[in-house]
Design a protein around this motif. Structure first.
Motif, short mmCIF file in Angstrom:
data_model
loop_
_atom_site.label_atom_id
_atom_site.label_comp_id
_atom_site.label_asym_id
_atom_site.label_seq_id
_atom_site.Cartn_x
_atom_site.Cartn_y
_atom_site.Cartn_z
N GLU A 155 0.86 -1.18 0.00
CA GLU A 155 0.00 0.00 0.00
C GLU A 155 0.89 1.23 0.00
O GLU A 155 1.87 1.29 0.74
CB GLU A 155 -0.90 0.00 1.22
N TYR A 156 0.52 2.21 -0.82
CA TYR A 156 1.35 3.41 -0.91
C TYR A 156 0.50 4.61 -1.26
O TYR A 156 -0.61 4.48 -1.77
CB TYR A 156 2.48 3.23 -1.92
N THR A 157 1.05 5.78 -0.98
CA THR A 157 0.39 7.04 -1.30
C THR A 157 1.35 7.87 -2.13
O THR A 157 2.51 8.06 -1.76
CB THR A 157 0.02 7.80 -0.01
N PRO A 160 8.28 14.60 -6.53
CA PRO A 160 7.49 13.42 -6.16
C PRO A 160 7.84 12.91 -4.76
O PRO A 160 9.00 12.95 -4.35
CB PRO A 160 7.88 12.38 -7.21
N LEU A 161 6.81 12.45 -4.07
CA LEU A 161 6.98 11.90 -2.73
C LEU A 161 6.08 10.67 -2.61
O LEU A 161 4.92 10.70 -3.02
CB LEU A 161 6.60 12.93 -1.67
N GLN A 215 3.32 11.79 -12.27
CA GLN A 215 2.18 12.57 -11.80
C GLN A 215 2.25 13.99 -12.32
O GLN A 215 3.32 14.58 -12.36
CB GLN A 215 2.17 12.67 -10.27
N GLU A 216 1.12 14.51 -12.70
CA GLU A 216 1.06 15.90 -13.11
C GLU A 216 1.04 16.79 -11.85
O GLU A 216 0.25 16.54 -10.95
CB GLU A 216 -0.21 16.15 -13.92
N ARG A 260 -2.63 10.33 -3.52
CA ARG A 260 -3.37 9.29 -4.22
C ARG A 260 -2.98 7.96 -3.61
O ARG A 260 -1.85 7.49 -3.80
CB ARG A 260 -3.02 9.30 -5.71
N LYS A 261 -3.90 7.36 -2.88
CA LYS A 261 -3.62 6.06 -2.28
C LYS A 261 -3.81 4.97 -3.31
O LYS A 261 -4.76 4.99 -4.07
CB LYS A 261 -4.53 5.82 -1.08
#
Length: 69
Positions: A6-8, A17-18, A53-54, A63-64
């Motif tokens: 699981e990630y966000t 980005p993170l 990602q934009e 965003r999970k």
């Protein structure tokens, strides 16, 4: 046995980005080499998604997501 990662995905205040890993990785888990390779490929895919990602007007738009490996 398939495992869940699981990630966000989000961005820092600077717009880079993170990724937050929401699953406990390591912590005494025992994995075979093929499972570790699958995890490595899944992590590479997560990193690519984060970079693609934009950027939004808000730097932090999480965003999970979940991936099986």
């Amino acid at each position: 046995m398939r495992q869940t990662l699981e990630y966000t995905l989000c961005r820092t205040h600077q717009g880079t980005p993170l990724i937050t890993l929401d699953s406990p990785l390591g912590n005494g888990q025992e994995n075979k080499p093929d499972t570790l390779r699958a995890l490595a490929y899944a992590l590479l895919d997560v990193a690519t998604q984060a970079e693609q990602q934009e950027p939004s007007r808000k730097h932090y738009r999480s965003r999970k997501r979940v991936v099986q490996f």
